[in-house]
Design an enzyme around this catalytic site. Sequence first.
Site, PDB file in Angstrom:
ATOM      1  N   VAL A 107      28.824 -49.148  -1.323  1.00 57.62           N
ATOM      2  CA  VAL A 107      28.514 -50.120  -2.378  1.00 57.62           C
ATOM      3  C   VAL A 107      28.707 -49.498  -3.757  1.00 57.62           C
ATOM      4  O   VAL A 107      29.215 -50.148  -4.678  1.00 57.62           O
ATOM      5  CB  VAL A 107      27.076 -50.659  -2.216  1.00 57.62           C
ATOM      6  CG1 VAL A 107      26.698 -51.556  -3.397  1.00 57.62           C
ATOM      7  CG2 VAL A 107      26.944 -51.438  -0.914  1.00 57.62           C
ATOM      8  N   GLU A 108      28.292 -48.246  -3.919  1.00 58.51           N
ATOM      9  CA  GLU A 108      28.341 -47.610  -5.235  1.00 58.51           C
ATOM     10  C   GLU A 108      29.771 -47.306  -5.689  1.00 58.51           C
ATOM     11  O   GLU A 108      30.135 -47.565  -6.831  1.00 58.51           O
ATOM     12  CB  GLU A 108      27.524 -46.310  -5.214  1.00 58.51           C
ATOM     13  CG  GLU A 108      26.012 -46.496  -5.109  1.00 58.51           C
ATOM     14  CD  GLU A 108      25.395 -46.947  -6.415  1.00 58.51           C
ATOM     15  OE1 GLU A 108      26.098 -46.939  -7.443  1.00 58.51           O
ATOM     16  OE2 GLU A 108      24.214 -47.323  -6.410  1.00 58.51           O
TER      17      GLU A 108
END
Length: 236
Positions: A107-108
Amino acid sequence: MRRLPVLSLALALALALVAPAAQAELWAYVDNAGVAHFAAQRLDDRYQPVMSVGARPQRVPGKTDHGRSLLTWLEFAPEVKAVLPYLREASQQTGVDLELLKAMIAVESGFKADVVSPRGATGLMQITAIAAEQYATPAEARQPVEQRLRTPRSNVLLGARMLADLIKRYGRIDAALAAWNAGETAVRKAGGRMPPIDETQAHVQMVLELYWALLQRSQSQQLQGMQFHSAPVSQQ
């Protein structure tokens, strides 16, 4: 007819059971037999927060969707496999679940080690220079900060230490992830819980949903069952 992923179907059924409570929470764990256990509150230390119930899922602008294609990519992508030894090392050192670290990085940064955010967060786990100084070992502290952040192994180890510290501090994975995204001040103002920030809530939900999908896949290729548990009734 398109079939829902097994865990998503289990979550949908569990959500239906607790839907009357407008802002209820859903807690869960998957046991070694591949059975998903759900509860509206934390019954013991095995349960972790899955999501808040009562709001439609949101998506973070610019973040990658976490459907089946992402799960398949995470299983076979060379850039993911290259980082796995560091994830295992970080998990062993800090106690943070490997699948949670994998979900966070997906996600990051999408497993891109050279990504720099507009706020200056760098690398796989999107860590700031301040955090890199705070969580560095003496040996790491002798390296330039930029080198620490852009080296995959150092970035993962730093991020795992930071996440372990936040989980220990707040006692909840969702609050720790919120502090990572929005800062600890925002979480403290919210009483140690999820702050009312749409972007942060969407970000945390993305990580948690992907985490549970990865966890279920790692423990069993097919969910073997689902149980919804109620809190024990206290005896007067």
